[in-house]
Motif scaffolding. Structure first.
Motif, PDB file in Angstrom:
ATOM      1  N   MET A  24       2.996   1.014  -8.222  1.00  0.00           N
ATOM      2  CA  MET A  24       2.240   1.862  -9.149  1.00  0.00           C
ATOM      3  C   MET A  24       0.836   1.347  -9.406  1.00  0.00           C
ATOM      4  O   MET A  24       0.032   2.022 -10.026  1.00  0.00           O
ATOM      5  N   LYS A  27      -3.032  -2.234 -13.814  1.00  0.00           N
ATOM      6  CA  LYS A  27      -3.888  -1.697 -14.876  1.00  0.00           C
ATOM      7  C   LYS A  27      -3.741  -2.599 -16.084  1.00  0.00           C
ATOM      8  O   LYS A  27      -2.630  -2.914 -16.496  1.00  0.00           O
ATOM      9  N   MET A  32      -4.611   1.013 -20.641  1.00  0.00           N
ATOM     10  CA  MET A  32      -3.468   1.917 -20.555  1.00  0.00           C
ATOM     11  C   MET A  32      -3.708   3.180 -21.372  1.00  0.00           C
ATOM     12  O   MET A  32      -4.157   3.122 -22.511  1.00  0.00           O
ATOM     13  N   THR A  33      -3.403   4.315 -20.765  1.00  0.00           N
ATOM     14  CA  THR A  33      -3.460   5.575 -21.485  1.00  0.00           C
ATOM     15  C   THR A  33      -2.124   5.803 -22.187  1.00  0.00           C
ATOM     16  O   THR A  33      -1.168   5.041 -22.017  1.00  0.00           O
ATOM     17  N   ASN A  36       0.605   6.079 -19.621  1.00  0.00           N
ATOM     18  CA  ASN A  36       1.016   4.773 -19.100  1.00  0.00           C
ATOM     19  C   ASN A  36       1.913   4.048 -20.091  1.00  0.00           C
ATOM     20  O   ASN A  36       2.897   3.401 -19.709  1.00  0.00           O
ATOM     21  N   SER A  39       5.364   5.582 -20.075  1.00  0.00           N
ATOM     22  CA  SER A  39       6.063   5.209 -18.841  1.00  0.00           C
ATOM     23  C   SER A  39       6.599   3.787 -18.928  1.00  0.00           C
ATOM     24  O   SER A  39       7.725   3.506 -18.503  1.00  0.00           O
ATOM     25  N   ALA A  40       5.796   2.875 -19.481  1.00  0.00           N
ATOM     26  CA  ALA A  40       6.230   1.485 -19.611  1.00  0.00           C
ATOM     27  C   ALA A  40       7.446   1.377 -20.525  1.00  0.00           C
ATOM     28  O   ALA A  40       8.390   0.623 -20.240  1.00  0.00           O
ATOM     29  N   THR A  72       6.175   8.894 -11.895  1.00  0.00           N
ATOM     30  CA  THR A  72       5.003   8.180 -12.408  1.00  0.00           C
ATOM     31  C   THR A  72       3.953   7.988 -11.317  1.00  0.00           C
ATOM     32  O   THR A  72       2.749   8.159 -11.555  1.00  0.00           O
ATOM     33  N   GLY A  76       0.254   9.547 -11.180  1.00  0.00           N
ATOM     34  CA  GLY A  76      -0.932   8.721 -10.971  1.00  0.00           C
ATOM     35  C   GLY A  76      -1.788   9.234  -9.826  1.00  0.00           C
ATOM     36  O   GLY A  76      -3.025   9.195  -9.893  1.00  0.00           O
ATOM     37  N   ASP A  79      -3.595  12.202 -11.033  1.00  0.00           N
ATOM     38  CA  ASP A  79      -4.643  11.750 -11.948  1.00  0.00           C
ATOM     39  C   ASP A  79      -5.908  11.360 -11.180  1.00  0.00           C
ATOM     40  O   ASP A  79      -7.027  11.585 -11.638  1.00  0.00           O
ATOM     41  N   THR A  90      -4.259  12.574 -19.608  1.00  0.00           N
ATOM     42  CA  THR A  90      -4.937  11.516 -20.366  1.00  0.00           C
ATOM     43  C   THR A  90      -5.982  12.037 -21.339  1.00  0.00           C
ATOM     44  O   THR A  90      -6.472  11.282 -22.173  1.00  0.00           O
ATOM     45  N   ASP A 140      -8.357   5.882 -24.252  1.00  0.00           N
ATOM     46  CA  ASP A 140      -7.448   4.786 -24.594  1.00  0.00           C
ATOM     47  C   ASP A 140      -7.503   4.431 -26.076  1.00  0.00           C
ATOM     48  O   ASP A 140      -6.926   3.432 -26.507  1.00  0.00           O
TER      49      ASP A 140
END
Length: 223
Positions: A24, A27, A32-33, A36, A39-40, A72, A76, A79, A90, A140
């Motif tokens: 992935m 970053k 991180m947006t 993101n 997703s984490a 994800t 990305g 994006d 985002t 962000d």
């Protein structure tokens, strides 16, 4: 669940999540947006469930994590390739201070109150709104600020009377506690507003007493 199975699940989950993380891309946490971040959290939850839930087989756990990882990665890729998709996932940076004036409607849209805005400005060692030309609220959640150039600055202040610029009106409401700290009263405040052709406190979005004792005012709906 036996100790051997638990250790096996931990090792497999670690290796699989590590491989997905490499796929992935990198970053920094500060970049991180919101997508993101979500997703984490999902990856952590899925990994924890796969390790501790005996009702979920290792195969099914890996399949779920792989599916989420594929989604994800695809997001990305979109994006990077599509501005429309990027804006959808985002958002876009928005201007919240333009030409030294606060955009109140934009503040409400991004759910940022005046106190949070001033706190972010102070983090950038900006203690007076009058020093700001433009401020942009990034995707962000950080604030990018362009200070006024020397030619745009107000006339040099007189001798310092107060230690810091101090808020006295916020969103149309008088901060009486701060007025008391400055040993000023509402009559003085209204007189200062009248000198700037402002007859109602409700017409003021933000006002501060600057270090030289002058009143800086940002009117409501000035854009």
């Amino acid at each position: 669940m036996s100790a051997f199975e638990l250790i096996t699940r931990v090792v497999i989950s670690y290796i699989f999540l590590l491989l997905l993380a490499r796929l992935m891309g990198r970053k920094e946490v500060s970049q991180m947006t919101f997508f993101n971040f979500i997703s984490a959290i999902v990856f952590g939850t899925l990994g924890g469930t796969m390790i501790t839930d005996p009702s979920m087989s290792i195969r099914n756990g890996l399949l779920v994590v792989a599916c989420w990882g594929a989604i994800t990665i695809a997001a990305g890729y979109l994006d990077l390739k599509s501005k429309t998709a990027r804006n959808l996932m985002t958002g876009e940076p928005v201007i919240i201070i333009r030409d030294g004036l606060i955009m109140e409607k934009t503040l409400k849209r991004v759910r940022l109150d005046i106190n949070s805005l001033m706190a972010q400005l102070r983090e950038k060692e900006i203690f007076s709104l009058s020093d700001v030309d433009y401020a942009i609220f990034e995707t962000d959640g950080k604030l990018s600020v362009m200070k006024k150039e020397n030619g745009q600055q107000p006339p040099p202040p007189g001798p310092a009377i107060f230690p810091l610029p101090t808020e006295v009106i916020s969103d149309g409401n008088i901060n009486t506690a701060n007025l008391d700290k400055l040993q000023l009263d509402e009559a003085w405040l209204r007189q200062q507003l009248q000198q700037q052709s402002i007859t109602s406190i409700r017409d003021v979005f933000y006002a501060e007493v600057q270090k030289d004792g002058k009143l800086y005012v940002d009117k409501r709906d000035d854009r």
